[in-house]
Design an enzyme around this catalytic site. Sequence first.
Site, PDB file in Angstrom:
ATOM      1  N   HIS A 263       0.841  -1.203   0.000  1.00 45.33           N
ATOM      2  CA  HIS A 263       0.000   0.000   0.000  1.00 45.33           C
ATOM      3  C   HIS A 263       0.880   1.258   0.000  1.00 45.33           C
ATOM      4  O   HIS A 263       0.733   2.143  -0.846  1.00 45.33           O
ATOM      5  CB  HIS A 263      -0.915  -0.019   1.234  1.00 45.33           C
ATOM      6  CG  HIS A 263      -1.784   1.197   1.378  1.00 45.33           C
ATOM      7  ND1 HIS A 263      -3.104   1.214   0.998  1.00 45.33           N
ATOM      8  CD2 HIS A 263      -1.526   2.446   1.857  1.00 45.33           C
ATOM      9  CE1 HIS A 263      -3.620   2.411   1.238  1.00 45.33           C
ATOM     10  NE2 HIS A 263      -2.674   3.176   1.759  1.00 45.33           N
ATOM     11  N   GLU A 264       1.790   1.335   0.960  1.00 44.39           N
ATOM     12  CA  GLU A 264       2.646   2.528   1.052  1.00 44.39           C
ATOM     13  C   GLU A 264       3.540   2.641  -0.177  1.00 44.39           C
ATOM     14  O   GLU A 264       3.820   3.756  -0.639  1.00 44.39           O
ATOM     15  CB  GLU A 264       3.468   2.509   2.340  1.00 44.39           C
ATOM     16  CG  GLU A 264       2.642   2.505   3.645  1.00 44.39           C
ATOM     17  CD  GLU A 264       1.582   3.606   3.735  1.00 44.39           C
ATOM     18  OE1 GLU A 264       1.788   4.703   3.162  1.00 44.39           O
ATOM     19  OE2 GLU A 264       0.525   3.355   4.363  1.00 44.39           O
TER      20      GLU A 264
HETATM   21 MG    MG Z   1      -2.942   5.395   2.195  1.00 44.81          MG
END
Ligand code: MG
Length: 493
Positions: A263-264
């Site tokens: 995600h990051e």
């Molecule tokens: Mg986010």
Amino acid sequence: MAGNPVIREILNRYVPVWALGHSMSVLGWDTETHMPVKGAQPRGVASGQLAMMSQRATIELDGLVRKAEKAADLGDREAGIVRVLRRSIDYYLKVPPEMVDELQRVTTEATVAWRSARKRSDFGMFRPHLEKIVALEREIANKIGYERHPYNALLDLYEEGFTVREADAVYAKLIPESKRLLKRVASAGVYPTKHPLESARYDTGAMLKVNEEALKLLKMPMDRFRMDVSTHPFTTQIAQDDVRITTRYEGKDFRASLYGTIHESGHAIYGLGISKALAYSPLGDGASYGVHESQSRFWENVVGRSVEFVELIDPTLKKYLPFVKGYDTAQLYFYINTVRKSLIRVDADELTYNFHTAVRYDIEKKVIAGEAKVAEIPSLWNDTFEEYLGMRPKNDAEGALQDVHWSGGSFGYFATYTLGNVIAAMIWHKMKDGALVHEALRKGDVTELKNWLGKNIHRYGATYSPKQLQEKAFGESYNPERLLAYFEQKYLP
Ligand code: MG
């Protein structure tokens, strides 16, 4: 970058503002990753001073920006510079520094109160703090000004130009359709609600290796990027060539760490893809919170939770996590894609996530409009939750007290998580309903996906408003149908 002499002057005078932002980013990153606890107080003083310097220097650009606003035939970038600066100058001019100070003070106290209130599951402890914050947010909305609905002023802070009317339209489509979909997915019985790997414990050192391999699969440029550890994962873009993420290691249920990392990384890929020509300018950032979140969700869900990605990461998992050995790729895929109604937003899967933001959006809209009182939040929360997911929180800790956002004064933020999901699915749709994703992953190479995103979204930075950018890339904006189509393709046989 600019032919217009006024814009050239603005850009020269913007470099110190950029430098202050750069410094604040490094301090913010250090605060969350390496700073000893007792460093917090002086760090707060230093950050406050830098923020004030940055505000002053931004406001000083007002005259030049006014001049530029009168100029005819500005190019897209020049117009973007004017637009972005006008937004921050107006905010600083309309919301007086005393109010910003007060919000800062009130939210610092509120965050402390929220922590113990959540521990004791006692909304009453948090209530007086939240009442102060809501009163301030309402005042800020009035100072900023709005059309139709006061909440529009706050939504716009996170998603430029996004309104209650549009958010209502997104949720009016998404909520009933997701309810129906969830029922069909449950009765199809293909996706499990639980998986034994959720309780398997891992060694942090081994998990770090898994995450590093995931970064290699995503082709993260390690001379422009780094990964550290923090309690709440985040991404910070310190410069065009210095983007950092954090991840977390909770010791079990390894998908949380792996998919937090992916995600990051999605946020980071956006930052790293912004055109170098926009460095040191007001355009060197993402277009909005929603667009930024679409990048993280695209990589986390559309790419990362696909069958093909699970096939790619499978050998790495088996190499470093001995307990994975007994599971084949199909079983791993279902562990990574369990579908289960839950009370806690951060544990929610793709299919149920938007119910969580809808509950919060509804409550925020009502309290900011003065249609509901802060004291009514827990019952509003529980009733809406029951209506959406058919479950009722037993207490406030698993209900209205679960998120840090309100204690920090972030009203208007939650909807952008769902916009991220929606825009990620619009990308999926443009990539031939996911065909390009599957093709690239079957070749084990994400370069084409990165190039597509770079060309259509990343390189522009904040040149265009989120709506302009979506119209350019997709010919439409905030279309929830794409997310529903993505769900259907993935979850229904
Ligand atoms: Mg986010």
